[in-house]
Design an enzyme around this catalytic site. Structure first.
Site, PDB file in Angstrom:
ATOM      1  N   ASP A  67       0.819  -1.212   0.000  1.00 51.41           N
ATOM      2  CA  ASP A  67       0.000   0.000   0.000  1.00 51.41           C
ATOM      3  C   ASP A  67       0.852   1.260   0.000  1.00 51.41           C
ATOM      4  OD1 ASP A  67       0.904  -0.527   2.597  1.00 51.41           O
ATOM      5  OD2 ASP A  67      -1.081  -1.010   3.362  1.00 51.41           O
ATOM      6  N   ASN A 136      -7.874  -2.957  14.005  1.00 47.82           N
ATOM      7  CA  ASN A 136      -9.269  -3.129  13.572  1.00 47.82           C
ATOM      8  C   ASN A 136      -9.411  -4.294  12.597  1.00 47.82           C
ATOM      9  OD1 ASN A 136      -8.132  -2.178  11.225  1.00 47.82           O
ATOM     10  ND2 ASN A 136      -9.470  -0.402  11.001  1.00 47.82           N
ATOM     11  N   HIS A 138      -7.577  -4.827   9.830  1.00 49.18           N
ATOM     12  CA  HIS A 138      -7.243  -4.612   8.420  1.00 49.18           C
ATOM     13  C   HIS A 138      -5.968  -5.355   8.031  1.00 49.18           C
ATOM     14  CE1 HIS A 138      -4.818  -0.637   9.321  1.00 49.18           C
ATOM     15  NE2 HIS A 138      -3.995  -1.659   9.262  1.00 49.18           N
ATOM     16  N   GLU A 143      -9.697  -1.657   4.969  1.00 53.31           N
ATOM     17  CA  GLU A 143     -10.387  -1.363   6.218  1.00 53.31           C
ATOM     18  C   GLU A 143     -11.668  -2.199   6.304  1.00 53.31           C
ATOM     19  OE1 GLU A 143      -8.610   0.037   8.263  1.00 53.31           O
ATOM     20  OE2 GLU A 143      -8.110   2.129   7.876  1.00 53.31           O
TER      21      GLU A 143
HETATM   22  C1  F6R Z   1       1.443  -1.863   6.180  1.00 51.65           C
HETATM   23  C2  F6R Z   1       0.070  -2.299   6.199  1.00 51.65           C
HETATM   24  C3  F6R Z   1      -0.742  -2.401   7.446  1.00 51.65           C
HETATM   25  C4  F6R Z   1       0.054  -2.768   8.696  1.00 51.65           C
HETATM   26  C5  F6R Z   1      -0.855  -2.782   9.914  1.00 51.65           C
HETATM   27  C6  F6R Z   1      -0.107  -3.109  11.182  1.00 51.65           C
HETATM   28  O1  F6R Z   1       1.948  -1.813   4.860  1.00 51.65           O
HETATM   29  O2  F6R Z   1      -0.445  -2.563   5.167  1.00 51.65           O
HETATM   30  O3  F6R Z   1      -1.774  -3.346   7.256  1.00 51.65           O
HETATM   31  O4  F6R Z   1       0.631  -4.035   8.519  1.00 51.65           O
HETATM   32  O5  F6R Z   1      -1.448  -1.518  10.053  1.00 51.65           O
HETATM   33  O6  F6R Z   1       0.811  -2.103  11.442  1.00 51.65           O
HETATM   34  P1  F6R Z   1       1.944  -2.273  12.560  1.00 51.65           P
HETATM   35  O7  F6R Z   1       2.766  -3.419  12.105  1.00 51.65           O
HETATM   36  O8  F6R Z   1       2.700  -0.980  12.545  1.00 51.65           O
HETATM   37  O9  F6R Z   1       1.222  -2.552  13.829  1.00 51.65           O
END
Ligand code: F6R
Length: 258
Positions: A67, A136, A138, A143
């Protein structure tokens, strides 16, 4: 789904790195799907160590980021193009020509999303997709209520995700509102999925994704549809799973048959 519960975040990093290293050793031109955020950093650091000591090479591998924020300048320290350059491309010594990040600065974002899907296809598809999970539920920036069939597209970040990611910015108002993200359908097409989660803050999302119903409300529950999905957890992230003892039992008896 394979659920591996390991004592510490260091153990997770070791196991995750070993799986990626095995893949790249057996197929040097592997196509990796890479995540940003805190969860995969230990894995990247261990892989970088092996690259430095000469026991592993990513010279022929390719990578696709999950992303990107919409609207951040490419050189902004928190643009995912920059985060991937800093934490993946340089330490793992990947060829920058073969590292791809969705173009969140494109004037036509829908066209950039289609082009991203085409470049994944042209590379032969993703061999292993590394994933973190949001509080959440994702994955990528899919989302809640993202379609299970979704492809790379623009999404609006939830207030919770913007709050969670505010730690990387001066304050929450600086966190972009929109992103480009691989869809759940894109992620499910990878040949293997490896989700890594540490800490109590992830325990509810992990339990809902692994043991809850398949639902668009918990995008990571999409892993239940994948034939080769592994979830790597530390004790804290696993603490709300009902079948913890069974996963450990299966772990102890892994490799005894077949
Ligand atoms: C990152 C991404 C997100 C993260 C998720 C967890 O490229 O796509 O899905 O993997 O928000 O983030 P952290 O690892 O910082 O808790």
């Amino acid at each position: 789904m394979e659920v591996l519960i390991l004592p510490t975040a260091e153990d997770l990093a070791r196991e995750g790195a070993a799986r990626i290293a095995d893949l790249v050793r057996s197929r040097p031109d592997s196509v990796l799907g890479v995540a940003t955020g805190s969860s995969p950093q230990g894995i990247y650091q261990r892989l970088a160590q092996q690259v430095r000591d000469g026991s592993l090479s990513f010279a022929e591998a390719s990578a696709f980021a999950l992303d990107e924020y919409v609207g951040l300048p490419r050189e902004h320290p928190q643009s995912y193009a920059e985060v991937i350059r800093r934490t993946v491309t340089e330490p793992l010594q990947l060829n920058p020509q073969r590292v791809h990040v969705p173009d969140g600065r494109a004037s036509d974002l829908a066209a950039a999303a289609r082009a991203y899907e085409s470049s994944i296809e042209d590379a032969g598809g993703i061999d292993l997709q590394l994933l973190g999970i949001g509080g959440n539920g994702h994955i990528g920036f899919n989302e809640p209520v993202s379609s299970m069939a979704s492809r790379t597209r623009v999404k609006t970040l939830t207030p919770r995700t913007r709050q969670d990611n505010a730690r990387f910015f001066a304050d929450e108002s600086q966190v972009p509102v929109h992103c480009l993200t691989m869809g759940l359908g894109t992620i499910l097409q990878a040949r293997r999925l490896l989700l890594v989660a540490q800490g109590r803050g992830k325990a509810s999302a992990v339990a809902a994704a692994v043991e809850g119903p398949l639902t668009a409300m918990v995008p990571a529950s999409a892993l239940q549809l994948h034939p080769h999905a592994t979830v790597l957890l530390d004790e804290d992230a696993a603490s709300k799973l009902q079948l913890r003892d069974y996963y450990r039992f299966a772990q102890e008896h892994a490799g005894e048959v077949g």
